[in-house]
Design a protein around this motif. Structure first.
Motif, short mmCIF file in Angstrom:
data_model
loop_
_atom_site.label_atom_id
_atom_site.label_comp_id
_atom_site.label_asym_id
_atom_site.label_seq_id
_atom_site.Cartn_x
_atom_site.Cartn_y
_atom_site.Cartn_z
N LEU A 175 26.75 11.93 57.74
CA LEU A 175 26.98 12.98 56.75
C LEU A 175 26.34 12.62 55.41
N VAL A 176 26.48 11.37 55.02
CA VAL A 176 25.88 10.92 53.75
C VAL A 176 24.36 11.10 53.80
N ALA A 177 23.76 10.70 54.92
CA ALA A 177 22.31 10.85 55.05
C ALA A 177 21.89 12.31 54.98
N GLN A 178 22.66 13.19 55.61
CA GLN A 178 22.33 14.61 55.57
C GLN A 178 22.39 15.16 54.14
N HIS A 179 23.40 14.73 53.38
CA HIS A 179 23.51 15.19 51.99
C HIS A 179 22.38 14.63 51.14
N LEU A 180 21.98 13.39 51.38
CA LEU A 180 20.85 12.82 50.63
C LEU A 180 19.58 13.61 50.90
N LEU A 181 19.34 13.95 52.15
CA LEU A 181 18.14 14.73 52.49
C LEU A 181 18.20 16.11 51.85
N ALA A 182 19.35 16.77 51.95
CA ALA A 182 19.50 18.10 51.36
C ALA A 182 19.41 18.07 49.85
N GLY A 183 19.74 16.92 49.25
CA GLY A 183 19.65 16.77 47.80
C GLY A 183 18.31 16.27 47.32
N GLY A 184 17.33 16.20 48.24
CA GLY A 184 15.98 15.79 47.85
C GLY A 184 15.81 14.30 47.67
N GLN A 185 16.70 13.51 48.28
CA GLN A 185 16.63 12.05 48.14
C GLN A 185 16.28 11.40 49.47
#
Length: 201
Positions: A175-185
């Motif tokens: 989940l953390v990885a998905q949020h990082l990707l969606a946040g442009g990180q």
């Protein structure tokens, strides 16, 4: 791809033909589907996108739902948007962190949103959680969030969940990885994705 999309639309729209047709028209306008020479439709997105990415919102539905949000205060909207981005039932503490509010203010906002039937409270064991009242509205509400705000909230979600992931092994890592990707990180997400892939080998 067509079968996966058809199943998703049936689940999302509760089998109502008019709503399904309206959603298909929105997919065509957004370029997710294209018309073929034979008069059919062909998907232009891959299977994973069709299964899980937020769908384009039909204009009539967008106008209706946007009108429901007009009376929300700034912090109420922030809490709602945070819950939509998190896309899961969470504790008040997590929701407050991602929203950037203190727990008391977040609690007041949750109460107001619950009165409007936008969010609901649930109990998991001894912990009280907050979730969207109607999960089918998640994609629609996500599409109403300003793109810059979405990125900011995804990054905040990655920080909040990442702090807890360190205490709970790998349960939240994906989940953390998905949020990082969606946040442009993507650079920050890449090492975590590598670790996740290695664990699955």
């Amino acid at each position: 791809a067509g079968a996966a999309l058809g199943h998703r639309l049936h689940e999302q729209e509760g089998g109502w033909p008019g709503a399904v047709v309206e959603q298909i028209e929105a997919l065509v306008r957004a370029g997710w589907l294209e018309r073929t020479a034979e008069g059919g439709l062909r998907a232009t997105r891959d299977l994973d996108v069709l299964r899980s990415e937020p769908l384009p919102v039909p204009e009539r539905v967008r106008v209706r739902e946007a009108a429901r949000l007009v009376g929300l205060g700034v912090w109420e909207r922030r809490v709602l948007d945070s819950l939509v981005v998190l896309d899961m039932a969470v504790s008040v503490d997590v929701l407050a962190e991602v929203s950037g509010l203190d727990a008391g203010t977040a609690e007041q906002c949750i109460g107001s949103l619950a009165d409007r039937k936008l969010v609901a409270r649930a109990v998991d064991g001894i912990q009280e959680l907050v979730e969207l009242e109607d999960r089918r509205q998640r994609d629609l509400l996500y599409g109403l969030i300003d793109a810059r705000d979405r990125g900011e909230l995804h990054r905040a979600a990655a920080v909040s969940l990442g702090r807890r992931a360190r205490r709970r092994a790998t349960a939240l890592d994906e989940l953390v990885a998905q949020h990082l990707l969606a946040g442009g990180q993507a650079a920050e997400a890449w090492p975590m994705l590598i670790r996740l892939a290695r664990r699955k080998l």
